[in-house]
Scaffold this active site. Structure first.
Site, PDB file in Angstrom:
ATOM      1  N   ILE A   1       0.815  -1.215   0.000  1.00  0.00           N
ATOM      2  CA  ILE A   1       0.000   0.000   0.000  1.00  0.00           C
ATOM      3  C   ILE A   1       0.856   1.276   0.000  1.00  0.00           C
ATOM      4  CG2 ILE A   1      -1.912  -1.198   1.144  1.00  0.00           C
ATOM      5  CD1 ILE A   1      -1.356   0.653   3.617  1.00  0.00           C
TER       6      ILE A   1
ATOM      7  N   LYS B   1       7.715   0.157  18.188  1.00  0.00           N
ATOM      8  CA  LYS B   1       7.670  -0.324  19.570  1.00  0.00           C
ATOM      9  C   LYS B   1       7.903   0.853  20.513  1.00  0.00           C
ATOM     10  CE  LYS B   1       7.403  -4.742  18.416  1.00  0.00           C
ATOM     11  NZ  LYS B   1       6.073  -5.250  18.225  1.00  0.00           N
TER      12      LYS B   1
ATOM     13  N   ALA C   1       2.245   8.758  17.651  1.00  0.00           N
ATOM     14  CA  ALA C   1       2.103   8.809  16.187  1.00  0.00           C
ATOM     15  C   ALA C   1       1.077   7.774  15.726  1.00  0.00           C
ATOM     16  CB  ALA C   1       3.446   8.562  15.521  1.00  0.00           C
ATOM     17  N   TYR C   2       1.105   6.602  16.340  1.00  0.00           N
ATOM     18  CA  TYR C   2       0.153   5.545  15.981  1.00  0.00           C
ATOM     19  C   TYR C   2      -1.271   6.017  16.267  1.00  0.00           C
ATOM     20  CZ  TYR C   2      -2.100   0.969  15.749  1.00  0.00           C
ATOM     21  OH  TYR C   2      -2.925  -0.087  15.410  1.00  0.00           O
TER      22      TYR C   2
END
Length: 280
Positions: A67, A99, A196-197
């Site tokens: 993607i 992580k 950020a996630y």
């Protein structure tokens, strides 16, 4: 031969060589009447995953799809258009997360995470929305982290992300702004959460709502349902071994949304967890 495939239903799952994506493919192979495509950016890993499911007596097909590569997205879309005259079920599952202990600078983490989770997921829809068949189902795998991250944004950002009239252009601008401010280590003082996630998944959830509204407006009679969902906290390479859910349990809500019965009107444009619409 062509006419047979044109009437065959087809489901496509991105990032599905492992984790929740693989579990979604496994469930669809058992429950979806049609061809199910496992996709992965790496052909070797994708084909190995197909073989693993073959050994369980399941018969997914494989197509390469990265993607993060617009040409790869366009090539895949063209394949499904030519072979099946479109796609019946699209599950946008491909995503990345750094992580907690990763020492990569936060600005870099923000850029890389948002590129895949938000901007590339958006590219998937930009290309694939044209080939979603009437009665189609689109599921964007988001996360409950999007809600906790939203609640950690300042009030101005919260209002913008909750505004039902937010445009795709405004959302893209906000996501880019987060990356730019994170690179300058200014994101916290500008009202962003330190994840950020989480921000990338705010983007996915809001993008889903925007795209669902557009479908209702532009294809009102096609009965397409598009939703974002949270699979839960699942034991994967991404979430780690302590998570309470197995990948197969994590696949339940995405698969439920993918298999909403013909003629169903809802959920549509919602954020769904444990098969239940969540307040955004």
């Amino acid at each position: 031969m062509v006419s047979f495939y044109m009437s065959t239903r087809v489901a496509v799952v991105t990032g599905s060589n492992k984790g929740i994506g693989l579990a979604i493919v496994r469930a669809l192979c058992k429950q979806f009447e049609g061809d199910v495509y496992l996709t992965a950016r790496n052909v070797g890993r994708g084909e190995a995953a197909v073989k693993a499911l073959n050994s369980e007596g399941l018969k997914p097909m494989f197509h390469q799809l990265d993607i993060d590569d617009l040409n790869s997205i366009k090539t895949a879309a063209e394949f499904f258009k030519q072979k099946y005259a479109g796609v019946d079920v699209l599950i946008n599952n491909a995503a990345i997360a750094f992580k907690v202990a990763d020492t990569t600078p936060f600005g870099t983490q923000a850029e890389v995470t948002l590129k895949t989770n938000f901007f590339s997921t958006r590219n998937m829809w930009t290309v694939f929305n044209e080939i979603i068949k009437p009665g189609g189902r689109v599921v964007n795998v988001s996360s409950m982290v999007s809600i906790s991250a939203l609640n950690k944004c300042n009030l101005d950002l919260q209002q913008r992300f909750r505004n039902e009239n937010i445009t795709e252009e405004e959302l893209v601008e906000l996501m880019q702004r987060f990356v730019d401010e994170a690179k300058k280590s200014e994101h916290k003082e500008r009202g962003w959460p330190d994840t950020a996630y989480g921000v990338s998944k705010i983007g996915v959830t809001v993008l889903s709502m925007i795209h669902a509204r557009r479908l209702t407006k532009e294809r009102p009679n096609d009965g397409i349902l598009l939703n974002a969902c949270c699979p839960g906290w699942v034991r994967t390479d991404m979430a780690g071994p302590k998570a309470p859910k197995s990948p197969d349990e994590g696949a339940v809500t995405p698969v439920y949304l993918a298999l909403l019965p013909p003629g169903a009107k809802e959920p549509h444009g919602q954020f769904v967890s444990e098969k239940t619409v969540q307040k955004w």
